[in-house]
Motif scaffolding. Sequence first.
Motif, PDB file in Angstrom:
ATOM      1  N   LEU A 157      42.982  41.903  42.853  1.00 13.99           N
ATOM      2  CA  LEU A 157      42.816  40.821  42.002  1.00 13.99           C
ATOM      3  C   LEU A 157      42.209  39.675  42.297  1.00 13.99           C
ATOM      4  CD1 LEU A 157      46.265  41.197  39.925  1.00 13.99           C
ATOM      5  CD2 LEU A 157      43.762  42.344  39.459  1.00 13.99           C
ATOM      6  N   PRO A 158      41.269  38.884  41.509  1.00 18.97           N
ATOM      7  CA  PRO A 158      40.855  37.649  41.983  1.00 18.97           C
ATOM      8  C   PRO A 158      41.882  36.622  42.198  1.00 18.97           C
ATOM      9  CG  PRO A 158      40.307  37.925  39.928  1.00 18.97           C
ATOM     10  CD  PRO A 158      40.731  39.364  40.235  1.00 18.97           C
ATOM     11  N   ILE A 159      41.748  35.643  43.110  1.00 20.44           N
ATOM     12  CA  ILE A 159      42.308  34.419  43.085  1.00 20.44           C
ATOM     13  C   ILE A 159      41.688  33.452  42.673  1.00 20.44           C
ATOM     14  CG2 ILE A 159      43.829  33.024  44.728  1.00 20.44           C
ATOM     15  CD1 ILE A 159      44.082  35.344  46.821  1.00 20.44           C
ATOM     16  N   ASP A 160      42.387  32.599  41.786  1.00 21.25           N
ATOM     17  CA  ASP A 160      41.659  31.642  41.010  1.00 21.25           C
ATOM     18  C   ASP A 160      41.276  30.632  41.932  1.00 21.25           C
ATOM     19  OD1 ASP A 160      42.010  32.825  38.538  1.00 21.25           O
ATOM     20  OD2 ASP A 160      43.938  31.511  37.961  1.00 21.25           O
ATOM     21  N   GLY A 161      39.847  30.157  41.853  1.00 23.50           N
ATOM     22  CA  GLY A 161      39.515  29.024  42.445  1.00 23.50           C
ATOM     23  C   GLY A 161      38.727  29.464  43.691  1.00 23.50           C
ATOM     24  N   ILE A 162      38.915  30.738  44.375  1.00 24.91           N
ATOM     25  CA  ILE A 162      38.458  31.058  45.839  1.00 24.91           C
ATOM     26  C   ILE A 162      37.444  32.199  45.652  1.00 24.91           C
ATOM     27  CG2 ILE A 162      39.354  31.295  48.164  1.00 24.91           C
ATOM     28  CD1 ILE A 162      42.032  30.597  47.210  1.00 24.91           C
ATOM     29  N   GLY A 163      36.413  31.974  45.589  1.00 24.05           N
ATOM     30  CA  GLY A 163      35.183  32.881  45.256  1.00 24.05           C
ATOM     31  C   GLY A 163      35.428  34.440  45.633  1.00 24.05           C
ATOM     32  N   ALA A 164      35.670  34.289  47.098  1.00 21.66           N
ATOM     33  CA  ALA A 164      35.752  35.390  47.848  1.00 21.66           C
ATOM     34  C   ALA A 164      36.765  36.208  48.141  1.00 21.66           C
ATOM     35  CB  ALA A 164      34.917  35.017  49.220  1.00 21.66           C
ATOM     36  N   ALA A 165      37.873  35.571  47.498  1.00 28.42           N
ATOM     37  CA  ALA A 165      39.245  36.106  47.763  1.00 28.42           C
ATOM     38  C   ALA A 165      40.037  36.984  46.712  1.00 28.42           C
ATOM     39  CB  ALA A 165      40.167  34.814  48.057  1.00 28.42           C
ATOM     40  N   LEU A 166      40.413  37.935  47.239  1.00 26.86           N
ATOM     41  CA  LEU A 166      41.285  39.009  46.311  1.00 26.86           C
ATOM     42  C   LEU A 166      42.691  39.043  46.907  1.00 26.86           C
ATOM     43  CD1 LEU A 166      38.508  41.609  45.978  1.00 26.86           C
ATOM     44  CD2 LEU A 166      39.165  39.884  44.353  1.00 26.86           C
ATOM     45  N   ARG A 167      43.364  39.593  45.868  1.00 27.91           N
ATOM     46  CA  ARG A 167      45.132  39.807  46.462  1.00 27.91           C
ATOM     47  C   ARG A 167      45.222  41.309  45.992  1.00 27.91           C
ATOM     48  NH1 ARG A 167      48.796  34.952  45.427  1.00 27.91           N
ATOM     49  NH2 ARG A 167      47.717  34.452  47.585  1.00 27.91           N
ATOM     50  N   LEU A 168      46.155  42.007  46.863  1.00 26.91           N
ATOM     51  CA  LEU A 168      46.248  43.335  46.803  1.00 26.91           C
ATOM     52  C   LEU A 168      47.839  43.289  46.652  1.00 26.91           C
ATOM     53  CD1 LEU A 168      44.053  45.414  48.904  1.00 26.91           C
ATOM     54  CD2 LEU A 168      44.107  45.637  46.694  1.00 26.91           C
ATOM     55  N   PRO A 169      48.251  44.484  46.129  1.00 22.63           N
ATOM     56  CA  PRO A 169      50.025  44.545  46.186  1.00 22.63           C
ATOM     57  C   PRO A 169      50.379  44.778  47.448  1.00 22.63           C
ATOM     58  CG  PRO A 169      49.064  46.077  44.550  1.00 22.63           C
ATOM     59  CD  PRO A 169      47.963  45.687  45.388  1.00 22.63           C
ATOM     60  N   PRO A 170      51.691  43.962  47.830  1.00 23.17           N
ATOM     61  CA  PRO A 170      52.285  44.184  49.344  1.00 23.17           C
ATOM     62  C   PRO A 170      52.124  45.567  49.818  1.00 23.17           C
ATOM     63  CG  PRO A 170      53.394  42.412  48.228  1.00 23.17           C
ATOM     64  CD  PRO A 170      52.717  43.469  47.104  1.00 23.17           C
ATOM     65  N   ASP A 171      51.996  46.024  51.059  1.00 27.53           N
ATOM     66  CA  ASP A 171      52.060  47.120  51.865  1.00 27.53           C
ATOM     67  C   ASP A 171      51.019  48.039  51.223  1.00 27.53           C
ATOM     68  OD1 ASP A 171      54.305  46.351  52.960  1.00 27.53           O
ATOM     69  OD2 ASP A 171      55.578  46.945  51.356  1.00 27.53           O
TER      70      ASP A 171
END
Length: 394
Positions: A157-171
């Motif tokens: 999922l994208p992280i608001d405001g940080i164009g090249a950053a994504l977040r995955l579920p832990p592990d």
Amino acid sequence: MTPAARTQAAIELLDQIILAARDGGASADVLIQRGFAARRYAGSKDRRAIRALVYDAIRLCGERPESGRAALLALAAGDPALASTFDDSPYGPPPMVVGEPVADTGIAPAWLIAALALSGIDTDQAAALLDRAPLDLRVNTLKADVAQVRAALPEALPIDGIGAALRLPPDTPVEKTQPYRDGWIEVQDAGSQIVTLAAGAQPGMRVVDLCAGGGGKTLALAAAMANRGDLLATDSDRPRLSRLLPRAERAGVSTVETRLLDPGREAEPLADWAGAADVVLIDAPCSGTGTWRRNPEARWRLTPARLAKLVETQARLLDVGAALVRPGGTLVHIVCSLLDAEGAGQVEAFLARHPCWAAAPLALPLGTPHGSGMRLTPLSHSTDGFFVAKLVRA
């Protein structure tokens, strides 16, 4: 393994972690990996359960416990199921004894809580330092864009405001994914990505990453420079620096040069860069108070004497870095710490020593102004804790 055997294994691992924290030994993650290698009979469910017990105990105990058993007893005080495993069964721990040592619970050692409070970190902010960290990615724009990565990893999922950053579920086993193998992504906390933006790196620049370590920020700088220009990555830790070039090759970075430095004599191998760098980024060795979500045992390692030594090292590295910056160039000071002695106070001391330098305003996607720089915290920004300042030579 029985539940009691898992408890005993956690106690034994905690004993090793406590000793390592006291004596400056290996990290908890390394010791746990070694422990599982020696317990090949432990299945995947056993390993997950044991790891959870170990880290729950570490997070619970603010002061360094007397023993692994004392730490697990503190955890068992609020967990009847765990308390029942102290049953003297085969491979399990002996029964509880009235009056035996039980570790104190808390956020961190008392002196450290006081230092954080003096740095503007209240109880809620400090408690959030021990939350579980997310798994963040940086999209390597030299090889892919966010849309391509999200198509390959729909759960990212994208992280608001940080164009090249994504977040995955832990592990998430990200290193087993095709985008990782192809160099499309790097594992990097969103906060680390944000503070690297303070460098303002552009194609064609001459940039030095003075404390490059394994190269996470170096690769982010290379992407910002579109793989054009001169990028020098240096460090005094040979094993960590040796990991950078293989990572650079996977990421498609061809402009980075590495140099191993001698601690305390960093300036000598950098004489050819004196007054020539557009940007020098210093991700300085620090207490790591902002990374307790990932390394909660780090708060057991820190002492006032250790902190004073780190502050001294940071000041020396800032002076080394300043000598490399051209007139009008930029020096970026970064610490993954929330202590003012390493952040705002360190910058104030630098500016007092170097009157021809000034702090420049920062325009970052996230962060709160603090002193002459900006601060990121887990509670306020859902990132690791950082302080960053941008300093400009006249």
